[in-house]
Design a protein around this motif. Structure first.
Motif, PDB file in Angstrom:
ATOM      1  N   LEU A 173       0.829  -1.203   0.000  1.00  0.00           N
ATOM      2  CA  LEU A 173       0.000   0.000   0.000  1.00  0.00           C
ATOM      3  C   LEU A 173       0.867   1.257   0.000  1.00  0.00           C
ATOM      4  O   LEU A 173       0.530   2.256  -0.644  1.00  0.00           O
ATOM      5  CB  LEU A 173      -0.946  -0.022   1.207  1.00  0.00           C
ATOM      6  CG  LEU A 173      -2.053  -1.083   1.150  1.00  0.00           C
ATOM      7  CD1 LEU A 173      -2.797  -1.143   2.479  1.00  0.00           C
ATOM      8  CD2 LEU A 173      -3.028  -0.789   0.019  1.00  0.00           C
ATOM      9  N   LEU A 174       1.984   1.210   0.713  1.00  0.00           N
ATOM     10  CA  LEU A 174       2.917   2.337   0.681  1.00  0.00           C
ATOM     11  C   LEU A 174       3.485   2.530  -0.724  1.00  0.00           C
ATOM     12  O   LEU A 174       3.641   3.656  -1.195  1.00  0.00           O
ATOM     13  CB  LEU A 174       4.063   2.094   1.680  1.00  0.00           C
ATOM     14  CG  LEU A 174       3.756   2.308   3.160  1.00  0.00           C
ATOM     15  CD1 LEU A 174       4.892   1.759   4.017  1.00  0.00           C
ATOM     16  CD2 LEU A 174       3.539   3.782   3.466  1.00  0.00           C
ATOM     17  N   ARG A 175       3.788   1.413  -1.363  1.00  0.00           N
ATOM     18  CA  ARG A 175       4.361   1.478  -2.713  1.00  0.00           C
ATOM     19  C   ARG A 175       3.451   2.227  -3.680  1.00  0.00           C
ATOM     20  O   ARG A 175       3.914   2.995  -4.540  1.00  0.00           O
ATOM     21  CB  ARG A 175       4.609   0.050  -3.213  1.00  0.00           C
ATOM     22  CG  ARG A 175       4.948  -0.075  -4.701  1.00  0.00           C
ATOM     23  CD  ARG A 175       6.278   0.576  -5.023  1.00  0.00           C
ATOM     24  NE  ARG A 175       6.610   0.427  -6.426  1.00  0.00           N
ATOM     25  CZ  ARG A 175       6.138   1.189  -7.421  1.00  0.00           C
ATOM     26  NH1 ARG A 175       5.301   2.185  -7.143  1.00  0.00           N
ATOM     27  NH2 ARG A 175       6.495   0.975  -8.666  1.00  0.00           N
ATOM     28  N   PHE A 176       2.161   2.046  -3.542  1.00  0.00           N
ATOM     29  CA  PHE A 176       1.209   2.669  -4.460  1.00  0.00           C
ATOM     30  C   PHE A 176       0.554   3.920  -3.864  1.00  0.00           C
ATOM     31  O   PHE A 176      -0.423   4.428  -4.396  1.00  0.00           O
ATOM     32  CB  PHE A 176       0.141   1.659  -4.870  1.00  0.00           C
ATOM     33  CG  PHE A 176       0.679   0.529  -5.693  1.00  0.00           C
ATOM     34  CD1 PHE A 176       1.038   0.721  -7.014  1.00  0.00           C
ATOM     35  CD2 PHE A 176       0.870  -0.728  -5.126  1.00  0.00           C
ATOM     36  CE1 PHE A 176       1.556  -0.326  -7.776  1.00  0.00           C
ATOM     37  CE2 PHE A 176       1.377  -1.778  -5.879  1.00  0.00           C
ATOM     38  CZ  PHE A 176       1.727  -1.578  -7.209  1.00  0.00           C
ATOM     39  N   GLY A 177       1.111   4.389  -2.737  1.00  0.00           N
ATOM     40  CA  GLY A 177       0.607   5.604  -2.119  1.00  0.00           C
ATOM     41  C   GLY A 177      -0.816   5.493  -1.629  1.00  0.00           C
ATOM     42  O   GLY A 177      -1.553   6.490  -1.594  1.00  0.00           O
ATOM     43  N   ALA A 178      -1.218   4.286  -1.240  1.00  0.00           N
ATOM     44  CA  ALA A 178      -2.614   4.058  -0.860  1.00  0.00           C
ATOM     45  C   ALA A 178      -2.811   3.825   0.631  1.00  0.00           C
ATOM     46  O   ALA A 178      -3.925   3.545   1.069  1.00  0.00           O
ATOM     47  CB  ALA A 178      -3.163   2.856  -1.635  1.00  0.00           C
ATOM     48  N   LEU A 179      -1.732   3.920   1.414  1.00  0.00           N
ATOM     49  CA  LEU A 179      -1.861   3.650   2.851  1.00  0.00           C
ATOM     50  C   LEU A 179      -2.277   4.926   3.569  1.00  0.00           C
ATOM     51  O   LEU A 179      -1.492   5.575   4.268  1.00  0.00           O
ATOM     52  CB  LEU A 179      -0.551   3.116   3.429  1.00  0.00           C
ATOM     53  CG  LEU A 179      -0.664   2.522   4.839  1.00  0.00           C
ATOM     54  CD1 LEU A 179      -1.553   1.289   4.831  1.00  0.00           C
ATOM     55  CD2 LEU A 179       0.708   2.148   5.382  1.00  0.00           C
ATOM     56  N   ASP A 180      -3.516   5.297   3.387  1.00  0.00           N
ATOM     57  CA  ASP A 180      -4.041   6.464   4.082  1.00  0.00           C
ATOM     58  C   ASP A 180      -5.524   6.229   4.369  1.00  0.00           C
ATOM     59  O   ASP A 180      -6.146   5.335   3.806  1.00  0.00           O
ATOM     60  CB  ASP A 180      -3.844   7.739   3.250  1.00  0.00           C
ATOM     61  CG  ASP A 180      -4.449   7.621   1.863  1.00  0.00           C
ATOM     62  OD1 ASP A 180      -5.122   6.605   1.583  1.00  0.00           O
ATOM     63  OD2 ASP A 180      -4.248   8.533   1.048  1.00  0.00           O
ATOM     64  N   GLY A 181      -6.060   7.017   5.283  1.00  0.00           N
ATOM     65  CA  GLY A 181      -7.463   6.869   5.631  1.00  0.00           C
ATOM     66  C   GLY A 181      -7.775   5.470   6.119  1.00  0.00           C
ATOM     67  O   GLY A 181      -6.996   4.827   6.819  1.00  0.00           O
ATOM     68  N   LEU A 182      -8.933   4.960   5.689  1.00  0.00           N
ATOM     69  CA  LEU A 182      -9.379   3.648   6.141  1.00  0.00           C
ATOM     70  C   LEU A 182      -8.515   2.522   5.589  1.00  0.00           C
ATOM     71  O   LEU A 182      -8.514   1.424   6.136  1.00  0.00           O
ATOM     72  CB  LEU A 182     -10.835   3.427   5.733  1.00  0.00           C
ATOM     73  CG  LEU A 182     -11.869   4.291   6.461  1.00  0.00           C
ATOM     74  CD1 LEU A 182     -13.264   4.024   5.919  1.00  0.00           C
ATOM     75  CD2 LEU A 182     -11.822   4.036   7.959  1.00  0.00           C
ATOM     76  N   ALA A 183      -7.766   2.770   4.519  1.00  0.00           N
ATOM     77  CA  ALA A 183      -6.899   1.733   3.957  1.00  0.00           C
ATOM     78  C   ALA A 183      -5.856   1.283   4.971  1.00  0.00           C
ATOM     79  O   ALA A 183      -5.359   0.153   4.896  1.00  0.00           O
ATOM     80  CB  ALA A 183      -6.211   2.251   2.693  1.00  0.00           C
ATOM     81  N   TYR A 184      -5.523   2.156   5.929  1.00  0.00           N
ATOM     82  CA  TYR A 184      -4.546   1.782   6.960  1.00  0.00           C
ATOM     83  C   TYR A 184      -5.020   0.591   7.774  1.00  0.00           C
ATOM     84  O   TYR A 184      -4.222  -0.211   8.250  1.00  0.00           O
ATOM     85  CB  TYR A 184      -4.308   2.986   7.875  1.00  0.00           C
ATOM     86  CG  TYR A 184      -3.222   2.775   8.901  1.00  0.00           C
ATOM     87  CD1 TYR A 184      -1.903   3.066   8.607  1.00  0.00           C
ATOM     88  CD2 TYR A 184      -3.521   2.275  10.162  1.00  0.00           C
ATOM     89  CE1 TYR A 184      -0.908   2.871   9.546  1.00  0.00           C
ATOM     90  CE2 TYR A 184      -2.526   2.075  11.104  1.00  0.00           C
ATOM     91  CZ  TYR A 184      -1.231   2.369  10.789  1.00  0.00           C
ATOM     92  OH  TYR A 184      -0.242   2.170  11.717  1.00  0.00           O
ATOM     93  N   ALA A 185      -6.351   0.477   7.921  1.00  0.00           N
ATOM     94  CA  ALA A 185      -6.898  -0.614   8.721  1.00  0.00           C
ATOM     95  C   ALA A 185      -6.798  -1.961   8.015  1.00  0.00           C
ATOM     96  O   ALA A 185      -6.857  -3.002   8.672  1.00  0.00           O
ATOM     97  CB  ALA A 185      -8.361  -0.320   9.063  1.00  0.00           C
ATOM     98  N   VAL A 186      -6.642  -1.968   6.689  1.00  0.00           N
ATOM     99  CA  VAL A 186      -6.664  -3.226   5.937  1.00  0.00           C
ATOM    100  C   VAL A 186      -5.551  -4.178   6.375  1.00  0.00           C
ATOM    101  O   VAL A 186      -5.827  -5.336   6.732  1.00  0.00           O
ATOM    102  CB  VAL A 186      -6.613  -2.957   4.419  1.00  0.00           C
ATOM    103  CG1 VAL A 186      -6.470  -4.269   3.647  1.00  0.00           C
ATOM    104  CG2 VAL A 186      -7.873  -2.214   3.974  1.00  0.00           C
ATOM    105  N   PRO A 187      -4.274  -3.775   6.364  1.00  0.00           N
ATOM    106  CA  PRO A 187      -3.233  -4.714   6.804  1.00  0.00           C
ATOM    107  C   PRO A 187      -3.324  -5.044   8.296  1.00  0.00           C
ATOM    108  O   PRO A 187      -2.998  -6.158   8.697  1.00  0.00           O
ATOM    109  CB  PRO A 187      -1.927  -3.990   6.478  1.00  0.00           C
ATOM    110  CG  PRO A 187      -2.284  -2.552   6.395  1.00  0.00           C
ATOM    111  CD  PRO A 187      -3.687  -2.512   5.885  1.00  0.00           C
ATOM    112  N   VAL A 188      -3.770  -4.082   9.104  1.00  0.00           N
ATOM    113  CA  VAL A 188      -3.932  -4.352  10.540  1.00  0.00           C
ATOM    114  C   VAL A 188      -4.954  -5.456  10.759  1.00  0.00           C
ATOM    115  O   VAL A 188      -4.706  -6.439  11.469  1.00  0.00           O
ATOM    116  CB  VAL A 188      -4.363  -3.070  11.290  1.00  0.00           C
ATOM    117  CG1 VAL A 188      -4.657  -3.390  12.758  1.00  0.00           C
ATOM    118  CG2 VAL A 188      -3.302  -1.993  11.188  1.00  0.00           C
ATOM    119  N   VAL A 189      -6.111  -5.307  10.140  1.00  0.00           N
ATOM    120  CA  VAL A 189      -7.189  -6.292  10.307  1.00  0.00           C
ATOM    121  C   VAL A 189      -6.802  -7.621   9.674  1.00  0.00           C
ATOM    122  O   VAL A 189      -7.123  -8.689  10.214  1.00  0.00           O
ATOM    123  CB  VAL A 189      -8.498  -5.750   9.699  1.00  0.00           C
ATOM    124  CG1 VAL A 189      -9.586  -6.830   9.702  1.00  0.00           C
ATOM    125  CG2 VAL A 189      -8.976  -4.522  10.462  1.00  0.00           C
TER     126      VAL A 189
END
Length: 219
Positions: A173-189
Motif C-alpha cells: 500500500l505504501l508502494r502505491f501511495g494508498a496507505l491512508d485513511g481507512l486503507a490503513y486498517a486493511v493490513p492491521v485487520v
C-alpha cells in the motif's frame, strides 16, 4: 500517515493497549517459570518494548520511544503488578488476552513498517522491521526465559506469518501511495484475523519436505 486514520492521542492509546497486553504475556511466562517479581518486570518490559527498541535503534530513531514516553515504560510495570497479585484469574482469561495480543500484533507490524519506511528504508526492509516490531519482544522474552522462541517452534500456531502478511500488505500500500485513511486498517485487520484463524484452527507452518528425523519437539 498514522494521523490520517488515528489522532495522535488515539494512536498513543492503541500503542499503550498493545504494550499492556504484550507485557501481560511476558509476566505470565515469568510466573510459569517461577521467577520473582523483578524477573516478572524484566520479562514484561522486554516483551512489550523489545520489538520497538530493535526497530528504533536500527533506523536511528534515538532515543527510542520507550525512553522518551513514561507511559510506555510504566505500562509493563502495571501489568506486572496485576499478574503478581491476580495471575490465577489472568490465566483463566488467556483466550481473551490472546485476542488482544493478536490485535497488538496486527497494529505493531503495520506501525513498525510505516515508521521504518518514513525513516528512509526500502519497502522490503521496512516490512522486515515491521515484522521485528511485532514479534521481536516475544523472541527476546523466550530467550531470557531459556525457551526456544515460540515463532521458531513447529508445534505452535502461526504467529510470525500473520505479522509478515500484514507488514507486506502495508508495504504494498505504501508502494502505491494508498496507505491512508481507512486503507490503513486493511493490513492491521488482515494480520489480526489471520492470527485469530491460526489460533482457532491451529494452523502451523510445514516442516522440512520428506523429513526423516525421528526427533520430537520438547513440551
Amino acid at each position: 500517515m498514522l494521523t490520517d486514520l488515528f489522532s495522535p492521542s488515539v494512536q498513543h492509546s492503541l500503542d499503550i493497549a498493545g504494550i499492556f497486553v504484550f507485557a501481560i504475556s511476558g509476566a505470565l511466562l515469568a510466573v510459569r517459570k517461577n521467577f520473582d517479581v523483578f524477573g516478572m518486570a524484566v520479562l514484561a518490559e522486554v516483551t512489550a518494548l523489545g520489538g520497538g527498541l530493535i526497530r528504533d535503534v536500527i533506523i536511528g530513531a534515538v532515543p527510542p520511544a520507550a525512553f522518551t514516553d513514561l507511559g510506555y515504560f510504566l505500562t509493563p510495570l502495571l501489568a506486572t503488578v496485576i499478574v503478581f497479585f491476580l495471575h490465577p484469574e489472568v490465566e483463566r482469561i488467556t483466550k481473551a488476552v490472546g485476542v488482544f495480543d493478536a490485535a497488538g500484533l496486527g497494529l505493531f507490524c503495520v506501525t513498525g513498517t510505516v515508521k521504518a519506511y518514513g525513516h528512509g528504508l526500502g519497502l522490503v526492509f521496512a516490512a522486515t522491521l515491521g515484522l521485528a516490531t511485532a514479534v521481536g519482544g516475544g523472541v527476546l522474552r523466550d530467550i531470557l526465559a531459556h525457551e526456544v522462541p515460540s515463532l521458531l517452534r513447529w508445534d505452535r500456531d502461526l504467529y510470525a506469518v500473520p505479522a509478515m502478511v500484514g507488514a507486506a500488505l502495508a508495504a504494498l500500500l505504501l508502494r502505491f501511495g494508498a496507505l491512508d485513511g481507512l486503507a490503513y486498517a486493511v493490513p492491521v485487520v488482515t494480520a489480526f484475523v489471520l492470527r485469530l484463524l491460526a489460533m482457532r484452527f491451529h494452523w502451523r507452518a510445514p516442516r522440512a519436505w520428506h523429513r526423516r528425523s525421528a526427533a520430537t519437539e520438547e513440551a
